[in-house]
Enzyme design. Structure first.
Site, mmCIF file in Angstrom:
data_model
loop_
_atom_site.group_PDB
_atom_site.id
_atom_site.type_symbol
_atom_site.label_atom_id
_atom_site.label_comp_id
_atom_site.label_asym_id
_atom_site.label_seq_id
_atom_site.Cartn_x
_atom_site.Cartn_y
_atom_site.Cartn_z
ATOM 1 N N PRO A 248 0.756 -1.238 0.145
ATOM 2 C CA PRO A 248 -0.061 -0.057 -0.054
ATOM 3 C C PRO A 248 0.914 1.430 -0.051
ATOM 4 O O PRO A 248 1.251 1.534 0.874
ATOM 5 C CB PRO A 248 -0.833 -0.157 1.318
ATOM 6 C CG PRO A 248 -0.787 -1.536 1.892
ATOM 7 C CD PRO A 248 0.737 -2.188 1.244
ATOM 8 N N GLU A 249 1.029 1.844 -1.029
ATOM 9 C CA GLU A 249 1.732 3.051 -1.256
ATOM 10 C C GLU A 249 0.903 4.175 -1.845
ATOM 11 O O GLU A 249 -0.493 3.895 -2.131
ATOM 12 C CB GLU A 249 2.911 3.083 -2.145
ATOM 13 C CG GLU A 249 3.876 1.864 -1.515
ATOM 14 C CD GLU A 249 5.350 2.012 -1.945
ATOM 15 O OE1 GLU A 249 5.750 3.103 -2.384
ATOM 16 O OE2 GLU A 249 5.982 1.085 -1.663
ATOM 17 N N LYS B 24 -0.758 8.919 1.591
ATOM 18 C CA LYS B 24 -1.265 7.426 2.106
ATOM 19 C C LYS B 24 -2.411 7.590 2.793
ATOM 20 O O LYS B 24 -2.855 6.486 3.172
ATOM 21 C CB LYS B 24 -0.196 6.864 2.608
ATOM 22 C CG LYS B 24 1.220 6.672 2.090
ATOM 23 C CD LYS B 24 2.335 5.864 2.474
ATOM 24 C CE LYS B 24 3.531 5.849 2.045
ATOM 25 N NZ LYS B 24 4.639 5.018 2.431
ATOM 26 N N ARG C 49 13.541 0.332 7.481
ATOM 27 C CA ARG C 49 13.005 -0.401 6.339
ATOM 28 C C ARG C 49 13.889 -0.794 5.630
ATOM 29 O O ARG C 49 15.130 -0.292 5.460
ATOM 30 C CB ARG C 49 12.198 0.921 5.341
ATOM 31 C CG ARG C 49 11.364 1.710 6.125
ATOM 32 C CD ARG C 49 10.065 0.996 6.692
ATOM 33 N NE ARG C 49 9.246 0.384 5.475
ATOM 34 C CZ ARG C 49 8.385 1.094 4.748
ATOM 35 N NH1 ARG C 49 8.109 2.532 5.017
ATOM 36 N NH2 ARG C 49 7.563 0.506 3.607
#
Length: 285
Positions: A2-3, A51, A250
């Site tokens: 989900p971006e 987002k 990340r």
């Protein structure tokens, strides 16, 4: 993953299903909102902001949700079996006479007055896929912190909203930029930001996220998910490392040849297996 493009597509589909309709069901399966019922409210529009997904109601309220890493909205015809996951993952149900929108594993679910949306999204930088996109402003914000790692800076939604980890690593590869390079050492930030936007624009109308032009499994990305596999350009094995402040790391993939650092990189660089710092060549002359 989900971006911003995923949220953009979800917003378009939900706007088509809900805008102008009155909710026959407005249910929350969250402790803090369990007593709230939106049944009878009319949806005016559904739109993305980076987002974040904003569902505006005619009574002057806005429902904000965020996907984070695992959230999603699914749309069904009434009577159709929900297939987005187990029932205990459902967080929100918004239904009309014609559609059922089911939110799975949603985060940051909140209702505010529409006039107060700025409290939720006012801190965000220019929206990469928004109608008011401003390249110059995004670059200006990035340059305010020249010592930040470029791979961290372009994920900071305060600089520009919508880019996630996938588009970070793919953009930096295509631009030949080392993820741990200082923002101040990146020669052409405008090109980096514009390339990220181009990739997202190319993917916003469909759920597949391809950066290579191919949607075939295993051929859709340049470096993401390809640790140890040969670079598609030069054949060098792709590296994997962790990047970002503590507790917010990340995973980051890159090619040490195509993205060889041309200036000293940030000494906080960590390469190798996630959680296992290893030495790294600072730069190639």
């Amino acid at each position: 993953m989900p971006e911003g493009d995923t949220v953009w597509l979800a917003a378009q589909r939900m706007h088509t299903a809900l805008a102008g309709a009155t909710l026959t069901r407005g249910e929350f399966r969250l402790p803090q909102l369990a007593a709230l019922d939106l049944t009878g409210a009319t949806v005016t529009e559904v739109l993305p902001r980076g987002k974040h997904l904003l569902i505006r109601l005619a009574d002057g309220r806005t429902l904000r949700t965020h996907f984070r890493m695992d959230g999603s909205w699914h749309i069904y015809r009434p009577g159709t079996t929900w297939r987005g996951g187990p029932s205990h993952d459902v967080r929100v149900v918004l239904a009309t006479d014609g559609w059922e929108c089911v939110g799975y594993r949603l985060h940051d679910v909140e209702i505010v007055a529409t006039a107060d949306e700025g409290r939720l999204v006012g801190h965000l930088g220019p929206d990469v896929l928004g109608p008011d996109w401003d390249l110059d402003e995004a670059v200006r914000r990035l340059r305010q912190n020249p010592d930040e790692q470029i791979g961290v800076a372009i994920l900071d939604q305060r600089n520009l909203a919508g880019i996630g980890n996938l588009y970070k690593v793919e953009t930096l590869f295509l631009c030949g930029v080392h993820p741990w390079a200082r923002v101040g050492d990146v020669e052409d930030l405008e090109t980096v930001v514009d390339r990220a936007r181009t990739l997202m624009l190319a993917n916003r109308n469909h759920p597949e996220q391809s950066t290579t032009g191919s949607t075939r499994r295993g051929q859709d990305h340049w470096v993401a998910g390809r640790k140890g596999r040969p670079c598609r350009r030069c054949g060098t094995p792709i590296l994997l490392g962790e990047q970002g402040p503590a507790t917010q790391e990340r995973v980051t993939w890159w090619c040490p040849t195509c993205q060889a650092a041309r200036s000293p990189i940030d000494p906080r660089a960590r390469t190798g297996e996630p959680g296992r710092p290893q030495p790294v060549t600072l730069y190639r002359r």
